[in-house]
Design a protein around this motif. Structure first.
Motif, PDB file in Angstrom:
ATOM      1  N   MET A   1     -19.769 -81.260   7.213  1.00  0.00           N
ATOM      2  CA  MET A   1     -19.536 -82.650   7.506  1.00  0.00           C
ATOM      3  C   MET A   1     -20.783 -83.325   8.065  1.00  0.00           C
ATOM      4  N   LYS A   2     -21.495 -82.589   8.915  1.00  0.00           N
ATOM      5  CA  LYS A   2     -22.690 -83.171   9.530  1.00  0.00           C
ATOM      6  C   LYS A   2     -23.710 -83.562   8.462  1.00  0.00           C
ATOM      7  N   GLU A   3     -23.866 -82.718   7.442  1.00  0.00           N
ATOM      8  CA  GLU A   3     -24.826 -83.004   6.371  1.00  0.00           C
ATOM      9  C   GLU A   3     -24.400 -84.239   5.570  1.00  0.00           C
ATOM     10  N   LEU A   4     -23.111 -84.353   5.297  1.00  0.00           N
ATOM     11  CA  LEU A   4     -22.592 -85.516   4.580  1.00  0.00           C
ATOM     12  C   LEU A   4     -22.841 -86.787   5.383  1.00  0.00           C
ATOM     13  N   LEU A   5     -22.522 -86.740   6.672  1.00  0.00           N
ATOM     14  CA  LEU A   5     -22.740 -87.896   7.537  1.00  0.00           C
ATOM     15  C   LEU A   5     -24.219 -88.266   7.587  1.00  0.00           C
ATOM     16  N   PHE A  32     -19.406 -86.832  16.614  1.00  0.00           N
ATOM     17  CA  PHE A  32     -20.746 -86.943  16.057  1.00  0.00           C
ATOM     18  C   PHE A  32     -21.465 -88.058  16.799  1.00  0.00           C
ATOM     19  N   GLU A  33     -22.549 -87.715  17.490  1.00  0.00           N
ATOM     20  CA  GLU A  33     -23.398 -88.725  18.119  1.00  0.00           C
ATOM     21  C   GLU A  33     -24.499 -89.064  17.134  1.00  0.00           C
ATOM     22  N   ILE A  34     -24.575 -90.318  16.759  1.00  0.00           N
ATOM     23  CA  ILE A  34     -25.538 -90.774  15.761  1.00  0.00           C
ATOM     24  C   ILE A  34     -26.665 -91.494  16.492  1.00  0.00           C
ATOM     25  N   HIS A  35     -27.850 -90.900  16.459  1.00  0.00           N
ATOM     26  CA  HIS A  35     -29.033 -91.491  17.085  1.00  0.00           C
ATOM     27  C   HIS A  35     -29.899 -92.086  15.981  1.00  0.00           C
ATOM     28  N   VAL A  36     -30.153 -93.387  16.064  1.00  0.00           N
ATOM     29  CA  VAL A  36     -30.985 -94.074  15.073  1.00  0.00           C
ATOM     30  C   VAL A  36     -31.956 -95.006  15.801  1.00  0.00           C
ATOM     31  N   ASP A  37     -32.911 -95.534  15.047  1.00  0.00           N
ATOM     32  CA  ASP A  37     -33.821 -96.542  15.571  1.00  0.00           C
ATOM     33  C   ASP A  37     -32.984 -97.720  16.071  1.00  0.00           C
ATOM     34  N   PRO A  38     -33.343 -98.299  17.219  1.00  0.00           N
ATOM     35  CA  PRO A  38     -32.557 -99.433  17.752  1.00  0.00           C
ATOM     36  C   PRO A  38     -32.391-100.593  16.769  1.00  0.00           C
ATOM     37  N   HIS A  39     -33.339-100.767  15.875  1.00  0.00           N
ATOM     38  CA  HIS A  39     -33.243-101.840  14.889  1.00  0.00           C
ATOM     39  C   HIS A  39     -32.212-101.539  13.797  1.00  0.00           C
ATOM     40  N   ASP A  40     -31.823-100.280  13.667  1.00  0.00           N
ATOM     41  CA  ASP A  40     -30.872 -99.872  12.634  1.00  0.00           C
ATOM     42  C   ASP A  40     -29.429 -99.808  13.117  1.00  0.00           C
ATOM     43  N   VAL A  41     -29.206-100.008  14.404  1.00  0.00           N
ATOM     44  CA  VAL A  41     -27.853 -99.881  14.962  1.00  0.00           C
ATOM     45  C   VAL A  41     -26.893-100.861  14.292  1.00  0.00           C
ATOM     46  N   GLY A  42     -27.329-102.088  14.096  1.00  0.00           N
ATOM     47  CA  GLY A  42     -26.478-103.091  13.461  1.00  0.00           C
ATOM     48  C   GLY A  42     -26.106-102.727  12.044  1.00  0.00           C
ATOM     49  N   GLN A  43     -27.016-102.063  11.325  1.00  0.00           N
ATOM     50  CA  GLN A  43     -26.735-101.623   9.954  1.00  0.00           C
ATOM     51  C   GLN A  43     -25.638-100.563   9.943  1.00  0.00           C
ATOM     52  N   ILE A  44     -25.653 -99.681  10.926  1.00  0.00           N
ATOM     53  CA  ILE A  44     -24.672 -98.595  10.996  1.00  0.00           C
ATOM     54  C   ILE A  44     -23.289 -99.136  11.376  1.00  0.00           C
ATOM     55  N   ILE A  45     -23.248-100.034  12.337  1.00  0.00           N
ATOM     56  CA  ILE A  45     -21.961-100.550  12.806  1.00  0.00           C
ATOM     57  C   ILE A  45     -21.371-101.538  11.805  1.00  0.00           C
ATOM     58  N   GLY A  46     -22.192-102.439  11.299  1.00  0.00           N
ATOM     59  CA  GLY A  46     -21.716-103.420  10.336  1.00  0.00           C
ATOM     60  C   GLY A  46     -20.955-104.556  11.011  1.00  0.00           C
ATOM     61  N   LYS A  47     -20.631-105.556  10.227  1.00  0.00           N
ATOM     62  CA  LYS A  47     -19.912-106.716  10.755  1.00  0.00           C
ATOM     63  C   LYS A  47     -18.499-106.300  11.155  1.00  0.00           C
ATOM     64  N   LEU A  58     -14.588 -92.063   4.948  1.00  0.00           N
ATOM     65  CA  LEU A  58     -15.179 -91.104   4.013  1.00  0.00           C
ATOM     66  C   LEU A  58     -15.131 -89.677   4.567  1.00  0.00           C
ATOM     67  N   LEU A  59     -15.469 -89.522   5.834  1.00  0.00           N
ATOM     68  CA  LEU A  59     -15.422 -88.194   6.453  1.00  0.00           C
ATOM     69  C   LEU A  59     -13.998 -87.657   6.490  1.00  0.00           C
ATOM     70  N   THR A  60     -13.049 -88.524   6.782  1.00  0.00           N
ATOM     71  CA  THR A  60     -11.640 -88.117   6.820  1.00  0.00           C
ATOM     72  C   THR A  60     -11.174 -87.668   5.436  1.00  0.00           C
ATOM     73  N   ALA A  61     -11.614 -88.368   4.403  1.00  0.00           N
ATOM     74  CA  ALA A  61     -11.221 -87.997   3.038  1.00  0.00           C
ATOM     75  C   ALA A  61     -11.849 -86.678   2.611  1.00  0.00           C
ATOM     76  N   PHE A  70     -12.173 -87.136  13.674  1.00  0.00           N
ATOM     77  CA  PHE A  70     -13.579 -87.395  13.915  1.00  0.00           C
ATOM     78  C   PHE A  70     -13.748 -88.583  14.841  1.00  0.00           C
ATOM     79  N   LEU A  71     -14.755 -88.508  15.686  1.00  0.00           N
ATOM     80  CA  LEU A  71     -15.155 -89.630  16.525  1.00  0.00           C
ATOM     81  C   LEU A  71     -16.643 -89.844  16.291  1.00  0.00           C
ATOM     82  N   LEU A  72     -17.000 -91.041  15.881  1.00  0.00           N
ATOM     83  CA  LEU A  72     -18.392 -91.367  15.624  1.00  0.00           C
ATOM     84  C   LEU A  72     -18.913 -92.242  16.753  1.00  0.00           C
ATOM     85  N   LYS A  73     -20.005 -91.814  17.377  1.00  0.00           N
ATOM     86  CA  LYS A  73     -20.620 -92.582  18.451  1.00  0.00           C
ATOM     87  C   LYS A  73     -22.033 -92.945  18.037  1.00  0.00           C
ATOM     88  N   VAL A  74     -22.327 -94.223  17.997  1.00  0.00           N
ATOM     89  CA  VAL A  74     -23.675 -94.677  17.692  1.00  0.00           C
ATOM     90  C   VAL A  74     -24.403 -94.868  19.008  1.00  0.00           C
TER      91      VAL A  74
END
Length: 76
Positions: A1-5, A32-47, A58-61, A70-74
């Protein structure tokens, strides 16, 4: 799952080299703790959180065990 994510996240962000995912278990769920560049956080969360919710769907499927949650933390 980690690789897919990780593949999904790297396809979304502008700085895929800075993506780091930490996986651990908390009671009956996988976190899953997702660490990304601060400028990319909005892309991950979305509107309204739509992107991160879609990633969770997708992960659940793709999961093998029906009882796994699953719990996703950005992380900024």
């Amino acid at each position: 799952m980690k690789e897919l994510l990780e593949n999904i996240i790297k396809g979304i962000v502008k700085n895929p080299d800075l993506v780091k995912i930490v996986e651990y278990t908390n009671d009956d769920e996988i976190v899953f703790e997702i660490h990304v560049d601060p400028h990319d956080v909005g892309q991950i969360i979305g509107k309204d959180g739509r992107t991160i919710k879609s990633i969770n769907t997708l992960l659940t499927a793709a999961k093998k065990d029906e009882n796994t949650k699953f719990l996703l933390k950005v992380i900024r």
